[in-house]
Design an enzyme around this catalytic site. Structure first.
Site, short mmCIF file in Angstrom:
data_model
loop_
_atom_site.label_atom_id
_atom_site.label_comp_id
_atom_site.label_asym_id
_atom_site.label_seq_id
_atom_site.Cartn_x
_atom_site.Cartn_y
_atom_site.Cartn_z
N GLU A 67 -71.72 -86.48 -19.99
CA GLU A 67 -71.11 -85.50 -19.09
C GLU A 67 -72.12 -84.81 -18.17
OE1 GLU A 67 -68.58 -86.76 -22.09
OE2 GLU A 67 -70.37 -85.56 -22.53
N VAL A 90 -80.48 -88.57 -26.43
CA VAL A 90 -79.74 -89.68 -27.03
C VAL A 90 -80.70 -90.40 -27.98
CG1 VAL A 90 -78.34 -91.72 -26.58
CG2 VAL A 90 -78.51 -89.94 -24.83
N HIS A 97 -73.61 -98.05 -28.52
CA HIS A 97 -73.26 -96.80 -27.85
C HIS A 97 -74.48 -96.18 -27.14
CE1 HIS A 97 -70.85 -93.23 -27.13
NE2 HIS A 97 -71.83 -92.48 -27.63
#
EC number: 2.5.1.78
Length: 161
Positions: A67, A90, A97
């Site tokens: 986002e 991350v 993913h």
């Protein structure tokens, strides 16, 4: 990039423009908040140290790293900032993913920089382990938030040349 030869928090103080009249947006992912909060603090502390007023630092939290692209565009368009810092983390897991998120946010921020007139700084850690993230969020490799803030000040200064 943090290596054994470079700390993310090391920079030439004199080479950084004064941020006195700048407005800086910071988009921060809530996911991995134990990493993104110290990154945000490093960025804010550096901006303040270089003269950016606390009132001119606009922080927008978003659920995750994916986002950040939307939040960065929102800050650039709605808050008339001179630069945006996108902060996220991350960490690779057992599924693809990680690759999708990293690729998506990298391409999104790149596209914002191509299409827009407000620099968006990539303050996203993409690491193999949580330990690597911790080492880059105030640990032995410094703080990526500090590096991102220095980059934001330098890039915002391009408009003033």
């Amino acid at each position: 990039m943090a290596t054994a030869y470079h700390n993310l928090s090391d920079y030439d103080y004199e080479s950084v423009p004064c941020g006195k009249d700048l407005r800086i947006g910071i988009a921060v992912a809530e996911w991995n908040h134990n990493i993104t909060e110290p990154l945000m603090k490093g960025a804010i502390d550096t901006l303040l140290e270089h003269g950016v007023s606390a009132d001119n630092i606009i922080v927008q939290h978003v659920p995750g790293t994916f986002e950040l692209t939307y939040a960065s565009a929102y800050l650039a368009e709605q808050h008339e900032v001179d630069a945006v810092i996108a902060i996220g983390c991350v960490v690779r897991g057992d599924t693809p993913h990680f690759d999708y998120i990293c690729q998506g946010v990298t391409q999104g921020i790149t596209q914002l920089n191509i299409d827009g007139f407000v620099p968006v700084i990539f303050g996203v850690l993409t690491t193999e382990t949580m330990l690597q993230a911790e080492e880059r969020a105030g640990g032995k490799h410094g703080n990526k938030g500090t590096e991102a803030a220095v980059t934001a000040l330098k890039m915002a200064g391009l408009e003033r040349i």
